[in-house]
Write an enzyme that holds these catalytic residues in place. Structure first.
Site, short mmCIF file in Angstrom:
data_model
loop_
_atom_site.label_atom_id
_atom_site.label_comp_id
_atom_site.label_asym_id
_atom_site.label_seq_id
_atom_site.Cartn_x
_atom_site.Cartn_y
_atom_site.Cartn_z
N ASP A 1 -11.31 -8.19 -14.60
CA ASP A 1 -12.30 -8.89 -13.57
C ASP A 1 -12.39 -10.43 -14.12
OD1 ASP A 1 -12.89 -6.80 -11.98
OD2 ASP A 1 -13.78 -5.85 -13.35
N HIS B 1 -8.31 -9.22 -10.51
CA HIS B 1 -9.04 -9.11 -9.83
C HIS B 1 -10.05 -10.42 -9.54
CE1 HIS B 1 -12.79 -7.00 -7.55
NE2 HIS B 1 -12.38 -7.79 -6.86
N PHE C 1 -20.63 -7.18 -11.28
CA PHE C 1 -21.27 -6.63 -12.35
C PHE C 1 -20.69 -5.08 -12.55
CE2 PHE C 1 -24.34 -9.76 -11.15
CZ PHE C 1 -24.53 -10.45 -12.35
N ASP D 1 -13.06 0.44 -5.90
CA ASP D 1 -13.50 -0.28 -7.16
C ASP D 1 -15.17 -0.59 -7.38
OD1 ASP D 1 -13.50 -1.73 -9.59
OD2 ASP D 1 -13.14 -3.73 -8.73
N GLY E 1 -18.61 1.77 -9.71
CA GLY E 1 -19.24 3.01 -9.50
C GLY E 1 -18.63 4.01 -9.61
N SER F 1 -17.25 0.73 -16.61
CA SER F 1 -18.27 1.12 -17.56
C SER F 1 -17.86 2.48 -17.95
CB SER F 1 -19.63 1.05 -17.06
OG SER F 1 -19.80 1.59 -15.86
C1 DX5 Z 1 -17.21 -5.39 -10.48
C2 DX5 Z 1 -15.80 -5.28 -10.82
C3 DX5 Z 1 -15.41 -3.94 -11.19
C4 DX5 Z 1 -16.24 -3.29 -12.24
C5 DX5 Z 1 -16.10 -1.84 -12.22
O1 DX5 Z 1 -17.32 -6.60 -9.88
O2 DX5 Z 1 -14.99 -5.75 -9.87
O3 DX5 Z 1 -14.18 -3.88 -11.34
O4 DX5 Z 1 -15.51 -3.82 -13.64
O5 DX5 Z 1 -17.07 -1.30 -13.18
P1 DX5 Z 1 -17.92 -0.08 -13.00
O6 DX5 Z 1 -16.88 0.97 -12.98
O7 DX5 Z 1 -18.82 0.06 -14.24
O8 DX5 Z 1 -18.64 -0.30 -11.65
ZN ZN Z 2 -12.79 -5.42 -10.38
#
Ligand code: DX5
Ligand code: ZN
Length: 210
Positions: free
Chosen positions: A33, A62, A139, A167, A169, A190
């Site tokens: 990211d 990303h 985040f 992507d 949650g 996460s």
């Molecule tokens: C969010 C990012 C995601 C993030 C996913 O802005 O683009 O790729 O790293 O993290 P989780 O799986 O914790 O939502």
């Molecule tokens: Zn991402």
């Protein structure tokens, strides 16, 4: 194709290096990211902190940034395989896709939760993949938004053979609904990287959907 792609979101180069070290030998693809503090209210490490990571992994970048076209040369230098930019962030999405084609990237567009699939229609012929965001970007550790899942069948209607990622949650509670809705892959940030045992967490998610 690898169906769960671990996602690293950090502003700390040491944490990025540590994450890559943990994933070595366990993941073929890694989602990184990149944020500019403008398109999203958060910032990240610089692309160059990835060093030689593309010799070990297929790297998907990303880009959660304004003016994504300005980052494409750097994505090329670090050996990115797939690049995702946000439709909402590009003034000329077709132009960005053309440049991505010239660089030889797999071309993917990210769609924020509030952006309808219809906005993609003009570009779909140029796209290899779409990343449906199931949180507002910026985040990790945000709550999954199940209402975006209906976009997946809409996308398939637009282009049957497009790769669809999800992507945000993704964890052991949400991963099943993501794949039941028809995604090809899901990014897990996460749930994997902040786990006390990232490799076991990744394996567990893979087992749930196998
Ligand atoms: C969010 C990012 C995601 C993030 C996913 O802005 O683009 O790729 O790293 O993290 P989780 O799986 O914790 O939502
Ligand atoms: Zn991402």
């Amino acid at each position: 194709m690898q169906r769960i792609i671990p996602a690293i979101l950090t502003a700390d180069p040491a944490e990025l290096r540590e994450g890559l070290k943990i994933l070595k030998g366990h993941a073929n693809w890694v989602h990184v990211d990149i944020m500019d503090g403008k398109f999203v209210p958060n910032s990240s490490v610089n692309l160059f902190e990835l060093g030689e990571a593309s010799q070990i992994f297929n790297i998907e970048i990303h880009l959660m940034v304004e003016s994504p076209e300005k980052y494409l040369e750097d994505c090329k230098s670090i050996g990115a395989k797939r690049v995702i930019f946000h439709l909402e962030a590009a003034e000329n999405p077709a132009g960005v896709l053309q440049k991505m084609e010239e660089h030889g990237f797999q071309k993917e567009v990210g769609l924020n939760p509030s952006t309808p699939v219809s906005k993609l229609a003009p570009y779909v012929a140029q796209l290899d993949a779409v990343l449906v965001m199931s949180v507002n970007p910026g985040f990790q550790q945000q709550e999954f938004m199940p209402e975006v899942l209906s976009k997946i069948s809409e996308l398939r209607k637009l282009k049957q053979d497009i790769t669809i990622g999800l992507d945000g949650g993704i964890n052991e509670q949400t991963v099943t609904q993501a794949f039941e809705a028809g995604v090809d892959y899901a990014c897990a940030g996460s749930a994997v990287m902040k786990s006390s045992d990232p490799m076991a967490a990744l394996k567990h998610l893979e087992e749930i959907i196998s």
